[in-house]
Design a protein around this motif. Sequence first.
Motif, PDB file in Angstrom:
ATOM      1  N   UNK A  17       0.830  -1.211   0.000  1.00  0.00           N
ATOM      2  CA  UNK A  17       0.000   0.000   0.000  1.00  0.00           C
ATOM      3  C   UNK A  17       0.861   1.256   0.000  1.00  0.00           C
ATOM      4  N   UNK A  18       1.968   1.224   0.741  1.00  0.00           N
ATOM      5  CA  UNK A  18       2.880   2.367   0.748  1.00  0.00           C
ATOM      6  C   UNK A  18       3.410   2.620  -0.655  1.00  0.00           C
ATOM      7  N   UNK A  19       3.814   1.549  -1.332  1.00  0.00           N
ATOM      8  CA  UNK A  19       4.350   1.696  -2.691  1.00  0.00           C
ATOM      9  C   UNK A  19       3.305   2.265  -3.646  1.00  0.00           C
ATOM     10  N   UNK A  20       2.063   1.786  -3.516  1.00  0.00           N
ATOM     11  CA  UNK A  20       1.001   2.273  -4.400  1.00  0.00           C
ATOM     12  C   UNK A  20       0.734   3.757  -4.154  1.00  0.00           C
ATOM     13  N   UNK A  21       0.600   4.155  -2.884  1.00  0.00           N
ATOM     14  CA  UNK A  21       0.320   5.558  -2.574  1.00  0.00           C
ATOM     15  C   UNK A  21       1.478   6.455  -2.964  1.00  0.00           C
ATOM     16  N   UNK A  22       2.690   5.928  -2.895  1.00  0.00           N
ATOM     17  CA  UNK A  22       3.861   6.667  -3.341  1.00  0.00           C
ATOM     18  C   UNK A  22       3.813   6.877  -4.851  1.00  0.00           C
ATOM     19  N   UNK A  23       3.448   5.813  -5.593  1.00  0.00           N
ATOM     20  CA  UNK A  23       3.334   5.921  -7.047  1.00  0.00           C
ATOM     21  C   UNK A  23       2.226   6.878  -7.463  1.00  0.00           C
ATOM     22  N   UNK A  24       1.160   6.925  -6.679  1.00  0.00           N
ATOM     23  CA  UNK A  24       0.052   7.828  -6.976  1.00  0.00           C
ATOM     24  C   UNK A  24       0.404   9.283  -6.673  1.00  0.00           C
ATOM     25  N   UNK A  25       1.451   9.495  -5.894  1.00  0.00           N
ATOM     26  CA  UNK A  25       1.827  10.851  -5.533  1.00  0.00           C
ATOM     27  C   UNK A  25       1.075  11.406  -4.339  1.00  0.00           C
ATOM     28  N   UNK A  26       0.399  10.523  -3.576  1.00  0.00           N
ATOM     29  CA  UNK A  26      -0.321  10.966  -2.383  1.00  0.00           C
ATOM     30  C   UNK A  26       0.641  11.084  -1.203  1.00  0.00           C
ATOM     31  N   UNK A  27       1.585  10.141  -1.105  1.00  0.00           N
ATOM     32  CA  UNK A  27       2.601  10.192  -0.058  1.00  0.00           C
ATOM     33  C   UNK A  27       3.987  10.164  -0.703  1.00  0.00           C
ATOM     34  N   UNK A  28       4.976  10.459   0.080  1.00  0.00           N
ATOM     35  CA  UNK A  28       6.371  10.372  -0.371  1.00  0.00           C
ATOM     36  C   UNK A  28       7.120   9.442   0.581  1.00  0.00           C
ATOM     37  N   UNK A  29       7.657   8.368   0.033  1.00  0.00           N
ATOM     38  CA  UNK A  29       8.417   7.399   0.824  1.00  0.00           C
ATOM     39  C   UNK A  29       9.876   7.486   0.393  1.00  0.00           C
ATOM     40  N   UNK A  30      10.719   7.996   1.271  1.00  0.00           N
ATOM     41  CA  UNK A  30      12.114   8.261   0.908  1.00  0.00           C
ATOM     42  C   UNK A  30      13.058   7.475   1.809  1.00  0.00           C
ATOM     43  N   UNK A  31      14.082   6.916   1.174  1.00  0.00           N
ATOM     44  CA  UNK A  31      15.112   6.205   1.932  1.00  0.00           C
ATOM     45  C   UNK A  31      16.190   7.190   2.380  1.00  0.00           C
ATOM     46  N   UNK A  32      16.584   7.061   3.641  1.00  0.00           N
ATOM     47  CA  UNK A  32      17.651   7.890   4.189  1.00  0.00           C
ATOM     48  C   UNK A  32      18.615   7.016   4.980  1.00  0.00           C
ATOM     49  N   UNK A  33      19.846   7.501   5.133  1.00  0.00           N
ATOM     50  CA  UNK A  33      20.866   6.790   5.905  1.00  0.00           C
ATOM     51  C   UNK A  33      20.868   7.308   7.343  1.00  0.00           C
ATOM     52  N   UNK A  34      20.797   6.373   8.291  1.00  0.00           N
ATOM     53  CA  UNK A  34      20.888   6.734   9.707  1.00  0.00           C
ATOM     54  C   UNK A  34      22.133   6.071  10.286  1.00  0.00           C
ATOM     55  N   UNK A  35      22.989   6.881  10.873  1.00  0.00           N
ATOM     56  CA  UNK A  35      24.273   6.368  11.373  1.00  0.00           C
ATOM     57  C   UNK A  35      24.063   5.231  12.367  1.00  0.00           C
ATOM     58  N   UNK A  36      24.710   4.116  12.077  1.00  0.00           N
ATOM     59  CA  UNK A  36      24.629   2.958  12.953  1.00  0.00           C
ATOM     60  C   UNK A  36      23.435   2.069  12.714  1.00  0.00           C
ATOM     61  N   UNK A  37      22.491   2.520  11.839  1.00  0.00           N
ATOM     62  CA  UNK A  37      21.282   1.730  11.612  1.00  0.00           C
ATOM     63  C   UNK A  37      21.050   1.429  10.131  1.00  0.00           C
ATOM     64  N   UNK A  38      21.929   1.973   9.280  1.00  0.00           N
ATOM     65  CA  UNK A  38      21.772   1.707   7.855  1.00  0.00           C
ATOM     66  C   UNK A  38      20.658   2.529   7.238  1.00  0.00           C
ATOM     67  N   UNK A  39      20.081   1.999   6.158  1.00  0.00           N
ATOM     68  CA  UNK A  39      19.038   2.722   5.431  1.00  0.00           C
ATOM     69  C   UNK A  39      17.684   2.508   6.079  1.00  0.00           C
ATOM     70  N   UNK A  40      16.897   3.548   6.133  1.00  0.00           N
ATOM     71  CA  UNK A  40      15.524   3.445   6.607  1.00  0.00           C
ATOM     72  C   UNK A  40      14.649   4.322   5.728  1.00  0.00           C
TER      73      UNK A  40
END
Length: 374
Positions: free
Chosen positions: A335-358
Amino acid sequence: MREDPEEGMLSWDETVFRDEHVFEIDHVPETFNHRESQLRSLKYALRPAVRGSRPLNTMVRGPPGTGKTTAVQKLFGELGTQSGVRTVRVNCQVDSTRYAVFSRVFEHIFEYEPPSSGISFKKLFGQITDRLVEDDEVLVVALDDVNYLFYENEASDTLYSLLRAHEAHSGARIGVIIISSDLSLDVIDELDGRVQSVFRPEEVFFPRYDVDEIVDILRGRTKRGFHEDVIGAPELDKVAEFTADSGDLRVGIDLLRRAGLHAEMRASRTVDMEDVEAAYDKSKYVHLSRCLRGLSDPERELVRVVAEFDGERAGEVYEAFNEETGLGYTRYSELVNKLDQLGVIEARYTEIEGRGRTRSISLAYDADAVLDRL
Protein backbone atom coordinates in the motif's frame (compact mmCIF):
# COMPACT_ATOMS: atom_id res chain seq x y z
CA MET A 1 -27.83 37.35 -2.80
CA ARG A 2 -30.30 40.19 -2.62
CA GLU A 3 -34.01 40.01 -3.41
CA ASP A 4 -33.93 43.55 -4.77
CA PRO A 5 -30.61 43.56 -6.60
CA GLU A 6 -28.80 46.72 -7.54
CA GLU A 7 -27.38 47.19 -11.01
CA GLY A 8 -24.62 44.65 -11.65
CA MET A 9 -26.01 42.20 -9.12
CA LEU A 10 -27.72 38.87 -9.78
CA SER A 11 -31.30 38.26 -8.79
CA TRP A 12 -32.42 34.94 -7.30
CA ASP A 13 -33.31 33.35 -10.64
CA GLU A 14 -30.24 34.53 -12.56
CA THR A 15 -26.90 32.85 -13.16
CA VAL A 16 -23.53 33.66 -14.71
CA PHE A 17 -23.57 30.27 -16.47
CA ARG A 18 -24.87 29.66 -19.96
CA ASP A 19 -24.11 25.91 -19.62
CA GLU A 20 -22.44 24.80 -16.38
CA HIS A 21 -21.90 21.25 -17.72
CA VAL A 22 -19.16 22.64 -19.98
CA PHE A 23 -17.02 22.91 -16.84
CA GLU A 24 -17.48 19.32 -15.73
CA ILE A 25 -14.17 17.42 -15.73
CA ASP A 26 -15.55 14.57 -17.86
CA HIS A 27 -17.28 16.81 -20.42
CA VAL A 28 -16.28 15.93 -23.99
CA PRO A 29 -16.12 19.19 -25.98
CA GLU A 30 -17.44 19.46 -29.52
CA THR A 31 -14.17 21.01 -30.65
CA PHE A 32 -10.96 19.40 -29.41
CA ASN A 33 -8.03 21.61 -30.33
CA HIS A 34 -4.25 21.21 -30.08
CA ARG A 35 -4.34 17.41 -30.23
CA GLU A 36 -4.62 16.95 -34.00
CA SER A 37 -1.53 14.74 -34.42
CA GLN A 38 -2.55 12.50 -31.51
CA LEU A 39 -6.06 12.09 -32.93
CA ARG A 40 -4.60 11.16 -36.32
CA SER A 41 -2.40 8.51 -34.71
CA LEU A 42 -5.31 7.04 -32.79
CA LYS A 43 -7.52 7.01 -35.89
CA TYR A 44 -4.78 5.18 -37.77
CA ALA A 45 -4.68 2.51 -35.07
CA LEU A 46 -8.48 2.17 -34.88
CA ARG A 47 -9.26 2.25 -38.62
CA PRO A 48 -8.94 -1.56 -39.14
CA ALA A 49 -11.89 -2.07 -36.75
CA VAL A 50 -14.20 -0.28 -39.20
CA ARG A 51 -13.15 -2.83 -41.85
CA GLY A 52 -13.92 -5.76 -39.52
CA SER A 53 -10.31 -6.43 -38.48
CA ARG A 54 -8.59 -6.22 -35.13
CA PRO A 55 -7.34 -2.65 -34.56
CA LEU A 56 -3.72 -1.95 -33.69
CA ASN A 57 -3.03 -2.08 -29.97
CA THR A 58 -2.09 1.35 -28.68
CA MET A 59 -0.37 2.85 -25.64
CA VAL A 60 -1.45 6.39 -24.80
CA ARG A 61 0.83 8.16 -22.33
CA GLY A 62 1.16 11.65 -20.92
CA PRO A 63 0.89 13.68 -17.70
CA PRO A 64 -2.53 14.08 -16.03
CA GLY A 65 -4.91 16.56 -17.65
CA THR A 66 -3.43 16.52 -21.15
CA GLY A 67 -6.47 15.25 -23.09
CA LYS A 68 -5.79 11.50 -23.25
CA THR A 69 -9.18 10.32 -22.02
CA THR A 70 -11.05 13.01 -23.95
CA ALA A 71 -9.35 11.98 -27.20
CA VAL A 72 -10.28 8.33 -26.74
CA GLN A 73 -13.85 9.17 -25.72
CA LYS A 74 -14.24 11.42 -28.75
CA LEU A 75 -13.08 8.70 -31.16
CA PHE A 76 -15.13 6.06 -29.38
CA GLY A 77 -18.15 8.30 -29.90
CA GLU A 78 -17.44 8.32 -33.63
CA LEU A 79 -16.81 4.57 -33.73
CA GLY A 80 -20.10 3.99 -31.92
CA THR A 81 -21.94 5.03 -35.07
CA GLN A 82 -20.22 2.28 -37.09
CA SER A 83 -21.91 -1.10 -37.36
CA GLY A 84 -19.84 -4.09 -36.31
CA VAL A 85 -17.70 -2.16 -33.82
CA ARG A 86 -18.20 -2.05 -30.05
CA THR A 87 -16.14 0.17 -27.74
CA VAL A 88 -15.72 -0.07 -23.98
CA ARG A 89 -13.77 2.32 -21.77
CA VAL A 90 -12.86 0.89 -18.36
CA ASN A 91 -11.80 3.18 -15.51
CA CYS A 92 -9.07 1.08 -13.87
CA GLN A 93 -8.99 3.34 -10.85
CA VAL A 94 -12.41 1.85 -10.07
CA ASP A 95 -12.04 -1.56 -11.75
CA SER A 96 -8.50 -2.53 -10.80
CA THR A 97 -8.59 -6.34 -11.18
CA ARG A 98 -8.88 -8.58 -14.21
CA TYR A 99 -12.28 -9.86 -13.10
CA ALA A 100 -13.56 -6.31 -12.53
CA VAL A 101 -12.35 -5.22 -15.98
CA PHE A 102 -14.10 -8.11 -17.72
CA SER A 103 -17.23 -7.56 -15.62
CA ARG A 104 -17.35 -4.02 -16.96
CA VAL A 105 -16.88 -5.28 -20.52
CA PHE A 106 -19.65 -7.83 -19.94
CA GLU A 107 -21.96 -5.07 -18.68
CA HIS A 108 -21.39 -2.97 -21.81
CA ILE A 109 -22.01 -5.89 -24.15
CA PHE A 110 -25.03 -7.45 -22.45
CA GLU A 111 -26.39 -4.24 -20.90
CA TYR A 112 -26.69 -5.76 -17.44
CA GLU A 113 -24.17 -6.58 -14.74
CA PRO A 114 -22.91 -10.15 -14.35
CA PRO A 115 -23.64 -11.93 -11.05
CA SER A 116 -21.44 -10.60 -8.25
CA SER A 117 -20.51 -14.17 -7.28
CA GLY A 118 -20.87 -17.72 -8.53
CA ILE A 119 -19.51 -17.17 -12.04
CA SER A 120 -15.90 -18.04 -12.84
CA PHE A 121 -13.64 -15.81 -14.89
CA LYS A 122 -13.45 -18.51 -17.57
CA LYS A 123 -17.24 -18.53 -17.95
CA LEU A 124 -17.45 -14.74 -17.91
CA PHE A 125 -14.73 -14.54 -20.57
CA GLY A 126 -16.41 -17.22 -22.66
CA GLN A 127 -19.77 -15.44 -22.67
CA ILE A 128 -18.11 -12.23 -23.84
CA THR A 129 -16.22 -13.85 -26.71
CA ASP A 130 -19.26 -15.97 -27.70
CA ARG A 131 -21.38 -12.84 -28.06
CA LEU A 132 -18.72 -11.01 -30.07
CA VAL A 133 -18.43 -13.90 -32.52
CA GLU A 134 -22.19 -14.39 -32.68
CA ASP A 135 -22.78 -10.69 -33.45
CA ASP A 136 -19.72 -10.50 -35.74
CA GLU A 137 -18.40 -7.49 -33.82
CA VAL A 138 -14.92 -6.09 -33.24
CA LEU A 139 -14.34 -5.02 -29.64
CA VAL A 140 -12.04 -2.16 -28.68
CA VAL A 141 -11.25 -1.92 -24.95
CA ALA A 142 -9.65 1.20 -23.50
CA LEU A 143 -8.01 0.58 -20.12
CA ASP A 144 -8.00 4.12 -18.72
CA ASP A 145 -5.54 4.77 -15.89
CA VAL A 146 -4.03 1.35 -16.58
CA ASN A 147 -1.35 2.17 -14.01
CA TYR A 148 -3.84 1.12 -11.31
CA LEU A 149 -3.77 -2.43 -12.73
CA PHE A 150 -0.01 -2.38 -12.32
CA TYR A 151 -0.27 -1.15 -8.74
CA GLU A 152 -2.46 -4.19 -7.97
CA ASN A 153 -0.29 -6.61 -10.01
CA GLU A 154 -3.24 -7.31 -12.31
CA ALA A 155 -1.99 -5.74 -15.56
CA SER A 156 -0.27 -8.77 -17.11
CA ASP A 157 -3.15 -11.18 -16.53
CA THR A 158 -5.71 -8.66 -17.81
CA LEU A 159 -3.79 -7.83 -20.97
CA TYR A 160 -2.90 -11.46 -21.62
CA SER A 161 -6.57 -12.45 -21.58
CA LEU A 162 -7.54 -9.62 -23.92
CA LEU A 163 -4.65 -10.13 -26.33
CA ARG A 164 -5.03 -13.92 -26.51
CA ALA A 165 -8.81 -13.91 -26.89
CA HIS A 166 -8.64 -14.94 -30.54
CA GLU A 167 -6.64 -18.02 -29.57
CA ALA A 168 -9.04 -19.03 -26.81
CA HIS A 169 -12.03 -18.46 -29.08
CA SER A 170 -11.56 -18.47 -32.83
CA GLY A 171 -13.13 -15.47 -34.49
CA ALA A 172 -12.93 -13.15 -31.48
CA ARG A 173 -11.42 -9.79 -32.48
CA ILE A 174 -10.30 -7.53 -29.63
CA GLY A 175 -8.04 -4.50 -29.73
CA VAL A 176 -6.62 -2.76 -26.66
CA ILE A 177 -5.84 0.87 -25.85
CA ILE A 178 -4.00 1.45 -22.58
CA ILE A 179 -3.94 4.95 -21.09
CA SER A 180 -1.39 5.88 -18.42
CA SER A 181 -0.67 9.13 -16.60
CA ASP A 182 2.20 7.67 -14.58
CA LEU A 183 5.30 8.66 -16.54
CA SER A 184 7.56 6.85 -14.08
CA LEU A 185 5.89 3.55 -15.00
CA ASP A 186 7.70 1.65 -17.77
CA VAL A 187 4.67 -0.23 -19.00
CA ILE A 188 6.39 -2.72 -21.28
CA ASP A 189 9.18 -3.61 -18.84
CA GLU A 190 6.67 -4.19 -16.04
CA LEU A 191 4.68 -6.75 -18.05
CA ASP A 192 5.30 -10.50 -17.96
CA GLY A 193 7.37 -11.93 -20.80
CA ARG A 194 4.32 -13.82 -22.10
CA VAL A 195 2.54 -10.47 -22.57
CA GLN A 196 5.57 -8.62 -23.94
CA SER A 197 5.83 -11.18 -26.72
CA VAL A 198 2.37 -10.26 -28.08
CA PHE A 199 1.95 -6.65 -26.98
CA ARG A 200 3.74 -4.39 -29.44
CA PRO A 201 1.63 -1.24 -29.20
CA GLU A 202 1.60 1.91 -31.25
CA GLU A 203 2.66 4.75 -28.95
CA VAL A 204 0.84 8.08 -28.76
CA PHE A 205 2.22 10.72 -26.38
CA PHE A 206 0.24 13.66 -25.02
CA PRO A 207 2.56 16.46 -23.79
CA ARG A 208 1.53 19.19 -21.40
CA TYR A 209 -0.33 22.08 -22.99
CA ASP A 210 1.66 25.31 -23.25
CA VAL A 211 0.27 28.60 -21.95
CA ASP A 212 -1.11 29.77 -25.31
CA GLU A 213 -2.90 26.45 -25.82
CA ILE A 214 -4.32 26.62 -22.30
CA VAL A 215 -5.65 30.14 -22.89
CA ASP A 216 -7.22 29.08 -26.19
CA ILE A 217 -8.90 26.01 -24.69
CA LEU A 218 -10.17 27.83 -21.60
CA ARG A 219 -11.43 30.75 -23.73
CA GLY A 220 -13.48 28.26 -25.73
CA ARG A 221 -14.94 26.81 -22.54
CA THR A 222 -15.82 30.25 -21.19
CA LYS A 223 -17.64 31.21 -24.39
CA ARG A 224 -19.80 28.10 -24.22
CA GLY A 225 -20.10 27.93 -20.44
CA PHE A 226 -20.53 31.57 -19.32
CA HIS A 227 -22.81 34.33 -20.50
CA GLU A 228 -21.12 37.10 -22.46
CA ASP A 229 -18.69 39.36 -20.55
CA VAL A 230 -18.83 37.30 -17.35
CA ILE A 231 -15.04 36.86 -17.27
CA GLY A 232 -12.50 39.31 -18.62
CA ALA A 233 -9.10 38.77 -20.23
CA PRO A 234 -7.02 39.51 -17.06
CA GLU A 235 -9.03 36.98 -15.03
CA LEU A 236 -8.79 34.38 -17.79
CA ASP A 237 -5.03 34.94 -18.00
CA LYS A 238 -4.78 34.36 -14.25
CA VAL A 239 -6.71 31.10 -14.57
CA ALA A 240 -4.36 30.04 -17.36
CA GLU A 241 -1.34 30.94 -15.21
CA PHE A 242 -2.60 28.77 -12.35
CA THR A 243 -3.35 25.99 -14.82
CA ALA A 244 0.10 26.12 -16.40
CA ASP A 245 1.73 26.00 -12.95
CA SER A 246 -0.18 22.82 -12.14
CA GLY A 247 0.40 21.27 -15.59
CA ASP A 248 -3.14 19.88 -15.49
CA LEU A 249 -5.87 21.36 -17.72
CA ARG A 250 -8.51 19.92 -15.38
CA VAL A 251 -7.38 22.41 -12.74
CA GLY A 252 -8.25 25.29 -15.07
CA ILE A 253 -11.63 23.85 -16.06
CA ASP A 254 -12.59 23.23 -12.43
CA LEU A 255 -11.24 26.66 -11.49
CA LEU A 256 -13.52 28.40 -14.00
CA ARG A 257 -16.57 26.65 -12.60
CA ARG A 258 -15.68 27.39 -8.97
CA ALA A 259 -14.86 31.02 -9.81
CA GLY A 260 -18.30 31.35 -11.41
CA LEU A 261 -19.97 29.85 -8.35
CA HIS A 262 -17.97 32.17 -6.08
CA ALA A 263 -19.14 35.17 -8.13
CA GLU A 264 -22.72 33.99 -7.78
CA MET A 265 -22.25 33.67 -4.05
CA ARG A 266 -21.42 37.39 -4.08
CA ALA A 267 -24.46 37.96 -6.34
CA SER A 268 -22.07 39.37 -8.95
CA ARG A 269 -22.64 39.24 -12.70
CA THR A 270 -18.91 39.05 -13.36
CA VAL A 271 -15.94 36.97 -12.20
CA ASP A 272 -13.12 39.02 -10.73
CA MET A 273 -9.64 38.23 -9.37
CA GLU A 274 -11.02 37.62 -5.89
CA ASP A 275 -13.22 34.84 -7.27
CA VAL A 276 -10.34 33.26 -9.22
CA GLU A 277 -7.94 33.27 -6.27
CA ALA A 278 -10.54 31.95 -3.83
CA ALA A 279 -11.49 29.17 -6.25
CA TYR A 280 -7.87 28.13 -6.80
CA ASP A 281 -7.53 27.18 -3.13
CA LYS A 282 -9.83 24.25 -3.91
CA SER A 283 -9.18 23.62 -7.60
CA LYS A 284 -5.45 23.06 -7.08
CA TYR A 285 -6.37 19.81 -5.32
CA VAL A 286 -8.26 18.31 -8.30
CA HIS A 287 -5.64 15.57 -8.77
CA LEU A 288 -5.55 14.78 -5.04
CA SER A 289 -9.35 14.51 -4.84
CA ARG A 290 -9.43 12.20 -7.83
CA CYS A 291 -6.76 9.94 -6.32
CA LEU A 292 -8.43 9.76 -2.92
CA ARG A 293 -11.84 8.89 -4.39
CA GLY A 294 -10.44 5.63 -5.77
CA LEU A 295 -8.79 4.41 -2.57
CA SER A 296 -9.89 1.32 -0.67
CA ASP A 297 -10.67 1.46 3.07
CA PRO A 298 -7.20 0.15 4.09
CA GLU A 299 -5.54 2.70 1.79
CA ARG A 300 -7.60 5.51 3.30
CA GLU A 301 -6.67 4.35 6.77
CA LEU A 302 -2.99 4.35 5.85
CA VAL A 303 -3.29 7.92 4.55
CA ARG A 304 -4.84 8.94 7.88
CA VAL A 305 -2.02 7.27 9.80
CA VAL A 306 0.62 8.95 7.63
CA ALA A 307 -1.06 12.30 8.26
CA GLU A 308 -0.72 11.67 12.00
CA PHE A 309 2.87 10.36 11.83
CA ASP A 310 4.04 12.64 9.02
CA GLY A 311 7.78 12.27 8.41
CA GLU A 312 8.21 9.32 10.77
CA ARG A 313 10.06 6.11 9.89
CA ALA A 314 8.18 3.37 8.05
CA GLY A 315 8.32 1.00 11.03
CA GLU A 316 6.57 3.45 13.33
CA VAL A 317 3.92 4.17 10.70
CA TYR A 318 3.41 0.43 10.25
CA GLU A 319 2.89 -0.17 13.98
CA ALA A 320 0.11 2.43 14.07
CA PHE A 321 -1.42 1.11 10.83
CA ASN A 322 -1.30 -2.49 12.08
CA GLU A 323 -3.01 -1.47 15.30
CA GLU A 324 -5.82 0.17 13.33
CA THR A 325 -6.33 -2.49 10.64
CA GLY A 326 -4.64 -5.72 11.73
CA LEU A 327 -3.00 -5.99 8.28
CA GLY A 328 0.52 -7.43 8.03
CA TYR A 329 3.73 -5.78 6.93
CA THR A 330 3.71 -7.23 3.41
CA ARG A 331 0.32 -5.70 2.61
CA TYR A 332 1.34 -2.48 4.33
CA SER A 333 4.46 -2.24 2.16
CA GLU A 334 2.37 -2.81 -0.99
CA LEU A 335 0.00 0.00 0.00
CA VAL A 336 2.88 2.37 0.75
CA ASN A 337 4.35 1.70 -2.69
CA LYS A 338 1.00 2.27 -4.40
CA LEU A 339 0.32 5.56 -2.57
CA ASP A 340 3.86 6.67 -3.34
CA GLN A 341 3.33 5.92 -7.05
CA LEU A 342 0.05 7.83 -6.98
CA GLY A 343 1.83 10.85 -5.53
CA VAL A 344 -0.32 10.97 -2.38
CA ILE A 345 2.60 10.19 -0.06
CA GLU A 346 6.37 10.37 -0.37
CA ALA A 347 8.42 7.40 0.82
CA ARG A 348 12.11 8.26 0.91
CA TYR A 349 15.11 6.20 1.93
CA THR A 350 17.65 7.89 4.19
CA GLU A 351 20.87 6.79 5.90
CA ILE A 352 20.89 6.73 9.71
CA GLU A 353 24.27 6.37 11.37
CA GLY A 354 24.63 2.96 12.95
CA ARG A 355 21.28 1.73 11.61
CA GLY A 356 21.77 1.71 7.85
CA ARG A 357 19.04 2.72 5.43
CA THR A 358 15.52 3.44 6.61
CA ARG A 359 12.46 4.83 4.92
CA SER A 360 10.61 7.93 6.10
CA ILE A 361 7.02 8.48 5.04
CA SER A 362 5.24 11.82 4.65
CA LEU A 363 2.26 13.29 2.82
CA ALA A 364 2.85 14.90 -0.55
CA TYR A 365 0.14 17.49 0.23
CA ASP A 366 -0.93 19.64 3.15
CA ALA A 367 -2.33 17.33 5.84
CA ASP A 368 -5.53 19.34 6.35
CA ALA A 369 -6.22 19.32 2.59
CA VAL A 370 -5.81 15.53 2.51
CA LEU A 371 -7.93 14.83 5.60
CA ASP A 372 -10.68 17.17 4.38
CA ARG A 373 -10.97 15.11 1.19
CA LEU A 374 -10.82 11.61 2.63
